[in-house]
Design an enzyme around this catalytic site. Structure first.
Site, PDB file in Angstrom:
ATOM      1  CD  GLU A 187       3.506 121.409   7.954  1.00 48.65           C
ATOM      2  OE1 GLU A 187       3.414 120.180   8.009  1.00 48.65           O
ATOM      3  OE2 GLU A 187       4.524 122.036   8.313  1.00 48.65           O
ATOM      4  CD  GLU A 264       4.704 118.108   4.472  1.00 54.74           C
ATOM      5  OE1 GLU A 264       5.272 117.810   5.551  1.00 54.74           O
ATOM      6  OE2 GLU A 264       4.782 119.230   3.948  1.00 54.74           O
TER       7      GLU A 264
END
Length: 785
Positions: A187, A264
């Protein structure tokens, strides 16, 4: 005879089909690639149905059962993080044995006919201390992380990745293993956009031995396009209830031929100490999951099973600072003790409709036995002040890391000059919670969560002893504030009228979390006053999973038979600690409790059900005191207008540049005229250079309403950098009509040319702002009481 032969033939056929289905993962070399509009496994289209579980959060004895639970939920892949600081707790001392044997974990995944996705870091996040980065990096005063501009960080990262490669590269699918993808960093779009840094991490991952496997990176739909890494597939992350079409809208414009994957898909959320327990409804979770499966979008459930952040491993977020509880239950389909929940069965029922030809979902494995341990009464204690280790001496105050301590508690002691009047003691950069004593008497405590740094001290004589006992709660694991040294990191001042004295000449005592330190304490058969360890034993005729109720205790940590169960704190929402049955034994068991306060009862009761949602709302954490009202009657709006009803980020550019330290955003109404609530997922100010203003120092001064009784929807969610969380005005009790306001102190004066507003990112539109007024000024707005 014919019947017997037919029966044998049927039995043989059943066995053959079972073996064929269960042995999905061959030990023969294979291939897995992100091809045009689909993933290809050995040349055939493959939909990844992954469940994420973290082996450090599960006792080794339970690894295989948790893997089997994921398979019984309909998963064909297990996704795992590695945490750098778990494997290299001191420089160059790597450990991949026992509980840290990640290669064995991957082998168990393959043994159970499943594939594996590996996320090695170096940065991970995962609500883990410092996002997986090792604390000893902080011994370098000018350390920078997640950047190529710090050669030491890059050198250590590359060294770590090489060790990971030694463990796991042999298990790439191209080598006959089950690892189908390896992630590059994590991320990064939230943190930066330096393509050269990410390219260097990619090259380090490949050089470590992952030279055949499909590489990928993950980001959010709002930032994945900020950078590009050649040769690395891009996946998106988002939460339960998301609008799937909207999440992949821009992605499909940029990558029209790429397979779609949510790497995710957040099944729940994590909990902070002192904040309400987080849940996500089954309906919203299953709805978006079904939408993905119908569209043939691969996904990984984060988390399928969360487990427990045992010991010191729970992390924190900032701003504002909030530390995570020990339980990482995450409201996941498989609960903290590995048991199926209603969400588990909802996933299992859904997945039955999306299996490959000939594939079946096995029955869940047998649950481990559960027990309730008898009530434990503690009759021995060891006072912290009577068990001081050897002191370190320092002229000026220094952080915990400066004394080569990674986690735990640290005591700072000095002698005070005389003060005939009461004075204020100010601690600059307290990390994270402290008890303040003078001559052994407790004066009070300070809490970083509340931005507390000053306490009033009564008059003192020259030579009176000041003790500051600091507990490190968990390093920030996310965003720009990840450089998070512990203890006291700047200075301690004595402020009396117009005189300010910087206190020096400190003795420093270290209290690490290792069991080897705790077991050598001197216990006495009596109750202690003040911070102390308590020791007892309990007998078991049989072992099994259980929980211990810590609600009569204050704040501290628990060890059972040498295993660290984690932190507890009476403020909740977590009131129990998970005690795995595999760490217990028939006969005598030992339990140690460190309590930094004074327990109301030195007893512990065993329970079979966790308590994760018991909290007394701390009104000091609310951003509107009773009787307060924001008065804007004398203010002239800096800007006003209407926002569109569309989803996603909305940007407003002002007619002229504005400047100030304080701003107020006022929602005048909602997109739905009947809706009296307001909500904001994220709010950014745009600097004159076109870039977002740094939000790391922002503080909420006022919010007219916050929903905290049924969830965690407090006002600081507007700048917590988590797009799936949001501020909402109250909708259960104390409802208030429009207008709704939130006021922010940015600490520094800034020049801006606009703002960006993100409404809530789930499918609900409740609270989405329509008309607004925006104010900015150098001084605080009038708040009447």
């Amino acid at each position: 005879m014919r019947l017997l032969k037919t029966s044998k033939l049927i039995l043989a056929l059943v066995i053959f089909m079972t073996l064929t289905v269960n042995a999905q993962v061959s030990k023969q070399p294979g291939t897995f690639v992100a091809a045009e509009n689909t993933f290809l496994l050995n040349g055939k289209p493959f939909l990844v149905r992954a469940g994420e579980i973290h082996f450090p959060r599960i006792p080794r004895e339970y690894w295989e059962q948790r893997i089997q639970m994921c398979k019984a939920m309909g998963m064909n892949t297990i996704c795992i993080y590695l945490f750098w600081n778990f494997h290299e707790q001191q420089p160059d001392k790597f450990d991949f044995t026992g509980q840290k044997d990640v290669a064995e974990f991957v082998r168990l995944i393959q043994k159970n006919g499943m594939y594996c996705i590996v996320r090695p870091g170096p940065y991970a996040c995962a609500e883990w201390d410092m996002g997986g980065l090792p604390w000893w990096l902080l011994k370098k005063n000018d350390i920078q992380v997640r950047t190529k501009d710090d050669s030491y960080f890059m050198e250590r990262s590359i060294k770590y990745l090489k060790q990971v490669g030694k463990q796991l590269a042999p298990y790439q699918i191209q080598n006959g293993g089950n690892i189908i993808m390896v992630q590059v960093e994590n991320e990064y779009g939230v943190f930066g956009k330096d393509v050269s840094y990410m390219s260097q991490v990619r090259d380090a991952v490949r050089a470590s031995g992952f030279d055949k496997v499909q590489l990928f990176r993950c980001d959010w739909s709002s930032n994945f396009f900020n950078y590009e890494i050649e040769g690395v597939y891009t996946a998106l992350n988002f939460g339960a209830g998301s609008n799937i079409e909207k999440q992949f809208e821009k992605y499909k414009e940029i990558y029209p031929k790429a397979p779609l994957m949510c790497s995710e898909y957040w099944t729940g959320w994590f909990d902070y100490w002192g904040r309400a327990h987080e849940t996500r409804s089954i309906d919203s979770f299953i709805g978006s999951l079904k939408d993905m499966l119908d569209r043939k979008i691969s996904c990984s459930l984060y988390m399928a099973h969360g487990g427990t952040s045992f010991g010191q491993w729970g992390g924190a977020n900032a701003p504002p600072y909030g530390a995570m509880v020990a339980s990482y239950d995450y409201n996941a389909p498989i609960n903290e003790a590995g048991l199926p929940t209603d969400k588990f069965y909802a996933v299992r029922d859904l997945m039955k409709n999306y299996l490959n030809p000939g594939e079946t979902i096995p029955e869940p494995p047998v649950n481990y036995p559960a027990i309730s341990i008898p009530k434990i009464t503690f009759k021995e204690s060891a006072s912290l002040f009577e068990n001081l280790p050897k002191a370190n001496k320092t002229e000026t105050i220094q952080s915990m890391e400066a004394f080569n301590q990674g986690w735990g508690r640290i005591l700072y002691r000095t002698q005070l000059p005389e003060s005939k009047t009461a004075f204020k003691l100010k601690i600059t950069e307290l990390r994270d919670w402290a008890n303040i004593y003078v001559n052994g008497k407790l004066i009070g405590n300070l809490d970083r969560r509340k931005d507390e740094n000053t306490i009033e001290i009564p008059p003192v004589k020259k030579g009176d002893v000041l003790d500051i006992l600091v507990e490190a709660m968990g390093r920030v694991n996310y965003g720009k504030t990840i450089i998070d040294r512990k203890g006291i990191t700047e200075k301690v001042e004595m402020i009396a009228t117009s005189n300010t004295t910087n206190l020096t000449n400190w003795e420093v005592y270290n209290f690490p979390v290792d069991y080897d330190f705790q077991k050598n304490l001197k216990f006495k058969p009596q109750k202690a006053n003040g911070p102390a360890w308590y020791k007892a034993s309990f007998d078991l005729k049989s072992t099994g999973d259980t929980y211990i109720d810590m609600s009569t205790w204050g704040k501290g940590m628990v060890w059972v038979n040498g295993y660290n169960l984690g932190r507890y704190w009476k403020i909740g929402p977590q009131q129990t600690l998970y005690m795995p049955g595999c760490w217990l034994k028939k006969g005598k068991n030992e339990i140690l409790v460190l309590d930094l306060e004074t327990p109301t009862a030195t007893q512990i009761s065993g329970v079979t059900t966790p308590v994760l949602d018991k909290i007394v709302i701390d009104e000091s954490l609310l951003h509107r005191k009773k009787g307060e009202t924001l008065d804007l009657s004398a203010e002239i709006p800096s800007d006003e207008g209407e926002l569109s009803s569309s989803q996603g980020w909305k940007e407003v550019t002002f007619k002229k540049e504005l400047e100030g330290q304080y701003f107020c955003f006022e929602a005048l109404n909602s997109q739905n005229p009947k809706d009296q609530s307001s909500s904001i997922a994220e709010f950014e100010l745009i600097g004159v250079d076109g870039l977002p203003i740094n939000r790391s120092k922002w503080k909420i001064i006022y919010a007219d309403s916050e929903e905290v009784s049924v969830g965690n929807y407090s006002a600081e969610k507007i700048f917590d950098q988590q797009e799936s969380t949001f501020w909402s005005t109250a909708w259960t009790v104390s409802k208030t009509p429009h207008p709704h306001q939130v006021v922010v102190n940015m600490e520094d004066s800034v020049k801006i040319k606009g703002f960006r507003y993100l409404p809530r990112t789930d499918k609900s539109t409740n609270g989405n702002v329509k008309s607004y007024r925006f104010f900015i000024k150098p001084t605080l707005f009038s708040i009447k009481k």
